[in-house]
Design a protein around this motif. Structure first.
Motif, PDB file in Angstrom:
ATOM      1  N   TYR A 107      81.419  59.562  55.773  1.00  0.00           N
ATOM      2  CA  TYR A 107      81.939  60.468  55.408  1.00  0.00           C
ATOM      3  C   TYR A 107      82.839  61.039  55.427  1.00  0.00           C
ATOM      4  N   PHE A 109      84.811  64.595  53.261  1.00  0.00           N
ATOM      5  CA  PHE A 109      84.306  66.177  52.629  1.00  0.00           C
ATOM      6  C   PHE A 109      85.057  66.186  51.111  1.00  0.00           C
ATOM      7  N   PRO A 113      83.377  69.266  45.127  1.00  0.00           N
ATOM      8  CA  PRO A 113      82.253  69.958  44.836  1.00  0.00           C
ATOM      9  C   PRO A 113      81.242  70.450  45.811  1.00  0.00           C
ATOM     10  N   GLN A 114      82.484  70.467  46.534  1.00  0.00           N
ATOM     11  CA  GLN A 114      81.820  71.272  48.712  1.00  0.00           C
ATOM     12  C   GLN A 114      80.865  70.776  48.315  1.00  0.00           C
ATOM     13  N   GLN A 115      81.173  69.229  48.529  1.00  0.00           N
ATOM     14  CA  GLN A 115      79.940  68.106  49.590  1.00  0.00           C
ATOM     15  C   GLN A 115      80.672  67.125  50.234  1.00  0.00           C
ATOM     16  N   LEU A 116      79.787  66.374  51.339  1.00  0.00           N
ATOM     17  CA  LEU A 116      80.138  65.202  51.797  1.00  0.00           C
ATOM     18  C   LEU A 116      79.860  64.221  50.844  1.00  0.00           C
ATOM     19  N   ARG A 117      80.712  63.235  51.002  1.00  0.00           N
ATOM     20  CA  ARG A 117      80.337  62.096  50.362  1.00  0.00           C
ATOM     21  C   ARG A 117      80.598  60.743  51.394  1.00  0.00           C
TER      22      ARG A 117
END
Length: 152
Positions: A107, A109, A113-117
């Motif tokens: 993963y 960051f 979008p301030q999210q994990l991908r």
């Protein structure tokens, strides 16, 4: 997330910590390095072919030498040693997944979008090791993403 120590061994510490939390064996980062080195050496033909197919080298002799070099390099610890992904990138994560018969998910960051991908997945078993990679490719860091626990 569980923070792992910096200093060149973070990826190998992260794998050992994740395996421990999967009710696996207690392994040190050194143990993880040794198992990876042994696995790659025992599967030289597979990794030679994979390196050739991905365009790293064209000749069989070059890929066999690359496998031997990797097997030695991965045993070197510390800041000046081998960092996870340093030589072969994601192929090293695939090799770890195969060596430990686990699924390794990588993963990153995303700031916007301030999210994990999830960036990559190497599915070689049912147990899942989730790693978070932050920083640049040359000076990044691995941490472990542990599943949330629900307390009833």
């Amino acid at each position: 997330m569980t923070a792992t120590p910096s200093g060149g061994d973070c990826g190998f510490h992260a794998i050992s910590w994740a395996l421990l939390h999967l009710s696996g064996p207690t392994l040190s980062s050194t143990d993880v390095r040794r198992k990876l080195s042994t696995h790659v050496r025992q599967n030289t033909a597979f990794y030679s072919d994979l390196l050739r197919r991905q365009g790293h080298w064209e000749l069989a002799d070059e890929t066999a030498n690359a496998v031997a070099t990797f097997s030695r390099s991965v045993l070197m610890e510390g800041v000046n040693g081998h960092w996870l992904g340093q030589m072969w990138g994601e192929i090293e994560l695939l090799a770890l997944a195969k060596a430990f018969t686990v699924c390794v998910e990588l993963y990153c960051f995303e700031v916007a979008p301030q999210q994990l991908r999830r960036y990559a997945r190497f599915e070689e078993g049912k147990r899942v090791v989730r790693l978070l990679f932050t920083g640049s490719a040359q000076a990044g860091h691995f941490d472990v993403l542990l599943p949330r626990r629900t307390w009833w």
